[in-house]
Design a protein around this motif. Structure first.
Motif, PDB file in Angstrom:
ATOM      1  N   MET A   1      17.179  -9.254   5.646  1.00 24.31           N
ATOM      2  CA  MET A   1      15.754  -9.079   5.883  1.00 24.31           C
ATOM      3  C   MET A   1      15.113  -8.372   4.680  1.00 24.31           C
ATOM      4  O   MET A   1      15.661  -7.438   4.130  1.00 24.31           O
ATOM      5  CB  MET A   1      15.552  -8.258   7.157  1.00 24.31           C
ATOM      6  N   VAL A   2      13.950  -8.813   4.317  1.00 25.44           N
ATOM      7  CA  VAL A   2      13.253  -8.248   3.167  1.00 25.44           C
ATOM      8  C   VAL A   2      12.683  -6.886   3.541  1.00 25.44           C
ATOM      9  O   VAL A   2      12.056  -6.726   4.571  1.00 25.44           O
ATOM     10  CB  VAL A   2      12.124  -9.192   2.690  1.00 25.44           C
ATOM     11  N   ASN A   3      12.920  -5.903   2.682  1.00 23.92           N
ATOM     12  CA  ASN A   3      12.392  -4.568   2.910  1.00 23.92           C
ATOM     13  C   ASN A   3      10.883  -4.598   2.708  1.00 23.92           C
ATOM     14  O   ASN A   3      10.401  -4.932   1.626  1.00 23.92           O
ATOM     15  CB  ASN A   3      13.069  -3.594   1.935  1.00 23.92           C
ATOM     16  N   SER A   4      10.125  -4.255   3.756  1.00 27.51           N
ATOM     17  CA  SER A   4       8.662  -4.333   3.671  1.00 27.51           C
ATOM     18  C   SER A   4       8.090  -3.351   2.648  1.00 27.51           C
ATOM     19  O   SER A   4       7.041  -3.608   2.058  1.00 27.51           O
ATOM     20  CB  SER A   4       8.029  -4.117   5.041  1.00 27.51           C
ATOM     21  N   GLY A   5       8.780  -2.235   2.408  1.00 26.46           N
ATOM     22  CA  GLY A   5       8.318  -1.279   1.398  1.00 26.46           C
ATOM     23  C   GLY A   5       8.376  -1.867   0.000  1.00 26.46           C
ATOM     24  O   GLY A   5       7.455  -1.690  -0.799  1.00 26.46           O
ATOM     25  N   HIS A   6       9.456  -2.593  -0.290  1.00 30.01           N
ATOM     26  CA  HIS A   6       9.579  -3.239  -1.602  1.00 30.01           C
ATOM     27  C   HIS A   6       8.593  -4.389  -1.732  1.00 30.01           C
ATOM     28  O   HIS A   6       8.040  -4.619  -2.801  1.00 30.01           O
ATOM     29  CB  HIS A   6      11.008  -3.730  -1.831  1.00 30.01           C
ATOM     30  N   LYS A   7       8.381  -5.118  -0.641  1.00 25.42           N
ATOM     31  CA  LYS A   7       7.425  -6.229  -0.661  1.00 25.42           C
ATOM     32  C   LYS A   7       6.021  -5.710  -0.941  1.00 25.42           C
ATOM     33  O   LYS A   7       5.281  -6.270  -1.740  1.00 25.42           O
ATOM     34  CB  LYS A   7       7.473  -6.971   0.669  1.00 25.42           C
ATOM     35  N   LYS A   8       5.639  -4.603  -0.295  1.00 31.41           N
ATOM     36  CA  LYS A   8       4.318  -4.003  -0.516  1.00 31.41           C
ATOM     37  C   LYS A   8       4.201  -3.468  -1.946  1.00 31.41           C
ATOM     38  O   LYS A   8       3.171  -3.648  -2.593  1.00 31.41           O
ATOM     39  CB  LYS A   8       4.045  -2.890   0.485  1.00 31.41           C
ATOM     40  N   ALA A   9       5.260  -2.846  -2.435  1.00 32.67           N
ATOM     41  CA  ALA A   9       5.247  -2.323  -3.804  1.00 32.67           C
ATOM     42  C   ALA A   9       5.090  -3.457  -4.809  1.00 32.67           C
ATOM     43  O   ALA A   9       4.306  -3.358  -5.759  1.00 32.67           O
ATOM     44  CB  ALA A   9       6.525  -1.526  -4.083  1.00 32.67           C
ATOM     45  N   LEU A  10       5.800  -4.561  -4.587  1.00 29.12           N
ATOM     46  CA  LEU A  10       5.689  -5.719  -5.481  1.00 29.12           C
ATOM     47  C   LEU A  10       4.274  -6.293  -5.433  1.00 29.12           C
ATOM     48  O   LEU A  10       3.684  -6.605  -6.465  1.00 29.12           O
ATOM     49  CB  LEU A  10       6.719  -6.781  -5.082  1.00 29.12           C
ATOM     50  N   SER A  11       3.709  -6.362  -4.246  1.00 29.59           N
ATOM     51  CA  SER A  11       2.337  -6.841  -4.092  1.00 29.59           C
ATOM     52  C   SER A  11       1.363  -5.923  -4.838  1.00 29.59           C
ATOM     53  O   SER A  11       0.432  -6.397  -5.494  1.00 29.59           O
ATOM     54  CB  SER A  11       1.975  -6.909  -2.609  1.00 29.59           C
ATOM     55  N   ASN A  12       1.599  -4.624  -4.767  1.00 28.75           N
ATOM     56  CA  ASN A  12       0.727  -3.663  -5.461  1.00 28.75           C
ATOM     57  C   ASN A  12       0.834  -3.795  -6.982  1.00 28.75           C
ATOM     58  O   ASN A  12      -0.167  -3.631  -7.688  1.00 28.75           O
ATOM     59  CB  ASN A  12       1.047  -2.233  -5.037  1.00 28.75           C
ATOM     60  N   VAL A  13       2.025  -4.087  -7.486  1.00 28.98           N
ATOM     61  CA  VAL A  13       2.195  -4.289  -8.929  1.00 28.98           C
ATOM     62  C   VAL A  13       1.375  -5.499  -9.372  1.00 28.98           C
ATOM     63  O   VAL A  13       0.659  -5.456 -10.375  1.00 28.98           O
ATOM     64  CB  VAL A  13       3.686  -4.453  -9.307  1.00 28.98           C
ATOM     65  N   VAL A 115       8.445  -5.311 -11.909  1.00 27.19           N
ATOM     66  CA  VAL A 115       8.710  -6.501 -11.093  1.00 27.19           C
ATOM     67  C   VAL A 115      10.209  -6.759 -11.019  1.00 27.19           C
ATOM     68  O   VAL A 115      10.752  -7.019  -9.938  1.00 27.19           O
ATOM     69  CB  VAL A 115       7.944  -7.729 -11.630  1.00 27.19           C
ATOM     70  N   THR A 116      10.884  -6.665 -12.145  1.00 25.84           N
ATOM     71  CA  THR A 116      12.333  -6.884 -12.167  1.00 25.84           C
ATOM     72  C   THR A 116      13.043  -5.878 -11.273  1.00 25.84           C
ATOM     73  O   THR A 116      13.903  -6.252 -10.466  1.00 25.84           O
ATOM     74  CB  THR A 116      12.867  -6.797 -13.615  1.00 25.84           C
ATOM     75  N   PHE A 117      12.690  -4.612 -11.386  1.00 27.84           N
ATOM     76  CA  PHE A 117      13.293  -3.573 -10.560  1.00 27.84           C
ATOM     77  C   PHE A 117      13.078  -3.864  -9.076  1.00 27.84           C
ATOM     78  O   PHE A 117      14.018  -3.791  -8.272  1.00 27.84           O
ATOM     79  CB  PHE A 117      12.702  -2.198 -10.921  1.00 27.84           C
ATOM     80  N   LEU A 118      11.858  -4.215  -8.697  1.00 31.89           N
ATOM     81  CA  LEU A 118      11.549  -4.455  -7.281  1.00 31.89           C
ATOM     82  C   LEU A 118      12.215  -5.721  -6.751  1.00 31.89           C
ATOM     83  O   LEU A 118      12.656  -5.748  -5.598  1.00 31.89           O
ATOM     84  CB  LEU A 118      10.035  -4.500  -7.074  1.00 31.89           C
ATOM     85  N   VAL A 119      12.317  -6.733  -7.582  1.00 25.98           N
ATOM     86  CA  VAL A 119      13.009  -7.957  -7.142  1.00 25.98           C
ATOM     87  C   VAL A 119      14.472  -7.682  -6.933  1.00 25.98           C
ATOM     88  O   VAL A 119      15.075  -8.124  -5.936  1.00 25.98           O
ATOM     89  CB  VAL A 119      12.784  -9.105  -8.161  1.00 25.98           C
ATOM     90  N   ILE A 120      15.100  -6.926  -7.830  1.00 24.69           N
ATOM     91  CA  ILE A 120      16.511  -6.585  -7.685  1.00 24.69           C
ATOM     92  C   ILE A 120      16.723  -5.722  -6.439  1.00 24.69           C
ATOM     93  O   ILE A 120      17.636  -5.969  -5.658  1.00 24.69           O
ATOM     94  CB  ILE A 120      17.041  -5.880  -8.948  1.00 24.69           C
ATOM     95  N   LYS A 121      15.872  -4.732  -6.252  1.00 27.03           N
ATOM     96  CA  LYS A 121      15.984  -3.846  -5.080  1.00 27.03           C
ATOM     97  C   LYS A 121      15.790  -4.624  -3.781  1.00 27.03           C
ATOM     98  O   LYS A 121      16.446  -4.343  -2.788  1.00 27.03           O
ATOM     99  CB  LYS A 121      14.974  -2.704  -5.154  1.00 27.03           C
ATOM    100  N   ARG A 122      14.901  -5.584  -3.801  1.00 27.27           N
ATOM    101  CA  ARG A 122      14.604  -6.373  -2.593  1.00 27.27           C
ATOM    102  C   ARG A 122      15.826  -7.185  -2.170  1.00 27.27           C
ATOM    103  O   ARG A 122      16.063  -7.386  -0.984  1.00 27.27           O
ATOM    104  CB  ARG A 122      13.425  -7.294  -2.881  1.00 27.27           C
ATOM    105  N   LYS A 123      16.617  -7.614  -3.134  1.00 29.79           N
ATOM    106  CA  LYS A 123      17.787  -8.450  -2.831  1.00 29.79           C
ATOM    107  C   LYS A 123      18.989  -7.641  -2.396  1.00 29.79           C
ATOM    108  O   LYS A 123      19.979  -8.196  -1.948  1.00 29.79           O
ATOM    109  CB  LYS A 123      18.129  -9.322  -4.038  1.00 29.79           C
TER     110      LYS A 123
END
Length: 124
Positions: A1-13, A115-123
């Motif tokens: 499941m995708v972490n909603s905190g990382h998804k929101k952070a990526l959206s904010n970036v 973006v790279t950091f958040l994509v890696i963290k999300r996975k």
């Protein structure tokens, strides 16, 4: 499941990068004299305006995607940021454009890194 905190952070970036692209994109259209004063002389102002419109278009795409909570356009984000970053670095090093463009290069690098950091963290 995708972490909603990382998804929101990526959206904010993407939201921040979108605002940045719109502001810097429309600047030459609203005040070419102040843009030239900040960035240095230009030969083809129509080309500066065209790049500005393209930048603003990408920025608008980022903002709409973020506000609609849609999947971020990662390929577009990376390719545009990398394009600006490379051109900034290459042409500052060649002495064609002023060192002020290193500020833009830094912002593009930060976008790519975040973006790279958040994509890696999300996975994870």
């Amino acid at each position: 499941m995708v972490n909603s905190g990382h998804k929101k952070a990526l959206s904010n970036v993407f939201l921040f990068q979108g605002a940045y692209f719109i502001i810097t994109g429309i600047w030459p259209l609203l005040g070419m004299d102040s843009f030239i004063a900040a960035t240095g002389p230009k030969q083809d102002t129509w080309l500066v305006e065209m790049i500005g419109l393209l930048s603003a278009s990408v920025g608008l795409t980022f903002i709409v995607t973020s506000l609609r909570r849609q999947k971020p356009p990662l390929v577009l984000g990376y390719s545009v940021a990398l394009s600006f970053l490379l051109m900034d670095l290459i042409y500052v090093i060649k002495g064609v454009i002023g060192r002020v463009y290193l500020l833009d290069a830094s912002i593009q690098f930060a976008f790519i890194a975040l973006v790279t950091f958040l994509v890696i963290k999300r996975k994870q």
